[in-house]
Design an enzyme around this catalytic site. Structure first.
Site, mmCIF file in Angstrom:
data_model
loop_
_atom_site.group_PDB
_atom_site.id
_atom_site.type_symbol
_atom_site.label_atom_id
_atom_site.label_comp_id
_atom_site.label_asym_id
_atom_site.label_seq_id
_atom_site.Cartn_x
_atom_site.Cartn_y
_atom_site.Cartn_z
ATOM 1 N N CYS A 122 0.561 -1.317 -0.025
ATOM 2 C CA CYS A 122 0.052 0.094 0.179
ATOM 3 C C CYS A 122 0.867 0.662 -0.066
ATOM 4 O O CYS A 122 0.404 2.482 -0.768
ATOM 5 C CB CYS A 122 -0.842 -0.159 1.080
ATOM 6 S SG CYS A 122 -0.356 0.501 2.534
ATOM 7 N N LYS A 195 -6.975 -8.904 10.600
ATOM 8 C CA LYS A 195 -6.779 -7.004 10.109
ATOM 9 C C LYS A 195 -7.908 -7.301 9.652
ATOM 10 O O LYS A 195 -8.790 -7.508 8.788
ATOM 11 C CB LYS A 195 -5.798 -7.623 9.496
ATOM 12 C CG LYS A 195 -5.358 -5.751 8.477
ATOM 13 C CD LYS A 195 -4.245 -5.196 8.383
ATOM 14 C CE LYS A 195 -3.991 -3.747 8.076
ATOM 15 N NZ LYS A 195 -2.964 -3.843 6.959
ATOM 16 N N GLU A 233 -9.138 -17.019 9.742
ATOM 17 C CA GLU A 233 -7.827 -16.315 9.279
ATOM 18 C C GLU A 233 -6.420 -17.085 9.916
ATOM 19 O O GLU A 233 -5.163 -17.080 9.580
ATOM 20 C CB GLU A 233 -8.292 -15.144 9.145
ATOM 21 C CG GLU A 233 -9.003 -14.753 8.501
ATOM 22 C CD GLU A 233 -8.306 -14.790 7.139
ATOM 23 O OE1 GLU A 233 -7.284 -15.117 6.862
ATOM 24 O OE2 GLU A 233 -9.279 -14.112 5.629
ATOM 25 N N LYS A 248 -5.978 -7.029 14.995
ATOM 26 C CA LYS A 248 -5.452 -5.408 15.326
ATOM 27 C C LYS A 248 -6.883 -5.209 14.329
ATOM 28 O O LYS A 248 -7.258 -5.675 13.199
ATOM 29 C CB LYS A 248 -4.530 -5.792 13.531
ATOM 30 C CG LYS A 248 -4.337 -3.836 13.328
ATOM 31 C CD LYS A 248 -3.039 -4.399 11.926
ATOM 32 C CE LYS A 248 -2.878 -2.414 11.594
ATOM 33 N NZ LYS A 248 -2.645 -2.625 10.542
HETATM 34 C C1 PBG Z 1 -0.297 -1.606 6.187
HETATM 35 C C2 PBG Z 1 -0.145 -1.195 7.008
HETATM 36 C C3 PBG Z 1 -1.590 -0.325 8.017
HETATM 37 C C4 PBG Z 1 -1.269 -0.737 9.245
HETATM 38 C C5 PBG Z 1 -0.098 -1.404 8.898
HETATM 39 N N1 PBG Z 1 0.387 -1.967 8.163
HETATM 40 C C6 PBG Z 1 -2.660 0.666 7.050
HETATM 41 C C7 PBG Z 1 -3.662 0.048 6.338
HETATM 42 O O1 PBG Z 1 -4.459 -1.527 6.480
HETATM 43 O O2 PBG Z 1 -4.311 0.832 6.150
HETATM 44 C C8 PBG Z 1 -2.188 0.227 10.706
HETATM 45 C C9 PBG Z 1 -1.435 0.484 11.407
HETATM 46 C C10 PBG Z 1 -2.112 1.902 12.507
HETATM 47 O O3 PBG Z 1 -3.275 2.066 12.214
HETATM 48 O O4 PBG Z 1 -1.594 1.766 12.905
HETATM 49 N N2 PBG Z 1 -1.576 -2.477 5.294
#
Ligand code: PBG
Length: 322
Positions: A122, A195, A233, A248
């Site tokens: 990303c 996630k 998952e 997360k």
């Molecule tokens: C990348 C990623 C994200 C986070 C960690 N790795 C952002 C997303 O998925 O948009 C978020 C970490 C945070 O909010 O502290 N994919």
């Protein structure tokens, strides 16, 4: 006797500490860092008061301080201004993460410092999505191929863990195979197994420059209504070779942390994300409630739910308090 006075066990500090059921150790904290090119850069992130985008020389100093305080694990994010259709910059040897790993390794061995590196697209794609998009859909095969290249390039630089966060089906297996094929049998995988498509990542996307330019992440990140799917998952990631699994965000997902811990015998990380950080900072500053009390209460909740380790932007403060 009509009842036992349970409150007698709460009368004094030493006693309360003696009978406390949950313990937070410095060893269990992981501090995330946003690294940028350049030297002597410490650029404040507006939506995350107290957190900065830093250059790798500053990173070395910051980590030195953390180590003195007793925090020995870090999670690295490389902020890239180079955005490309196929996220090529993410696996170049001279990318900022790879360079920073090598710099850190010159200062600290794996015995002293555990380096974990985020593996995702990303921050490197033109459209800010975590995979390669064909129209409005993810091209899974191509995405997995690139994720594996990124993981191997981090391993070449000397990382201890790669942490795939793209939420692409099969990413752990593909990365494990690629690491093994390149003789990195000892590099470990901390998988962002659960996630959620969350509203708590806002400040991170601001810091990392990774907000999706169209659509959202709901076709690959999890639906927050689904605890059962979360367990599936985790199960799959374990079968694919994850060494640590993650939930997360953390604070609004304590039930998920609890369920994963009850169901699986594997180290579990909770990610106390950017939006949770911002929320606590703002509440502390507006209410006058001491940050220490507020942060300890929330992080202990994650421990109580079952997290073995916690990724938190409060790691440095916490180390000073515990
Ligand atoms: C990348 C990623 C994200 C986070 C960690 N790795 C952002 C997303 O998925 O948009 C978020 C970490 C945070 O909010 O502290 N994919």
């Amino acid at each position: 006797m009509e009842h036992n006075r349970l409150s007698k066990m709460r009368s004094h500090t030493a006693l309360r500490d003696l009978v406390s059921e949950t313990h937070l150790h410095k060893d269990q904290l992981i501090m995330p860092f946003f690294i940028v090119e350049g030297t002597r850069i410490s650029d404040p992130i507006k939506s995350m008061p107290g957190i900065h985008r830093i250059s790798s020389d500053v990173l070395v100093t910051e980590i030195g301080e953390l180590l003195k305080l007793g925090v020995r694990s870090v999670l690295l994010f490389g902020v890239s201004s180079e955005k490309e259709t196929l996220a090529q910059s993410a696996y170049r040897a001279d990318n900022i993460v790879q360079k920073s790993i090598r710099t850190l390794r010159r200062h600290y061995s794996s015995d002293e410092l555990c380096i974990i590196t985020d593996v995702c697209l990303c921050g490197h794609t033109l459209n800010g999505h975590c995979g390669i998009m064909k129209g409005t859909e993810i091209d899974l095969e191509q995405t997995l191929d690139i994720l594996a290249k990124i993981a191997v390039s981090h391993a070449v630089s000397g990382t201890d863990f790669v942490a795939p966060s793209a939420m692409m089906d099969g990413q752990v297996a593909v990365i494990r195979n690629a690491l093994d094929d390149n003789k990195f049998h000892k590099v470990k995988i901390m998988s962002y197994s659960v996630k959620f498509a969350s509203n708590f990542y806002g400040p991170f996307r601001d810091a990392y420059g990774s907000a999706p330019q169209f659509g959202d992440r709901k076709t690959y990140q999890m639906d927050y209504r689904n605890p059962g799917e979360a367990l599936r998952e985790v199960e799959q990631d374990i079968m694919e070779g994850a060494d640590v699994v993650m939930v997360k965000p953390a604070l609004a997902y304590l039930d998920i942390i609890y369920r994963v811990k009850q169901s699986f015998n594997i180290p579990l990380a909770a990610y106390n994300v950017s939006g949770e950080y911002a929320m606590m900072k703002q509440y502390a500053s507006e209410s006058g409630v001491p940050e220490k009390d507020l942060i300890l209460e929330s992080v202990i909740a994650m421990k109580r739910a079952g997290a073995d380790m916690i990724i938190t932007y409060f790691a440095k403060e916490l180390a000073q308090w515990i």
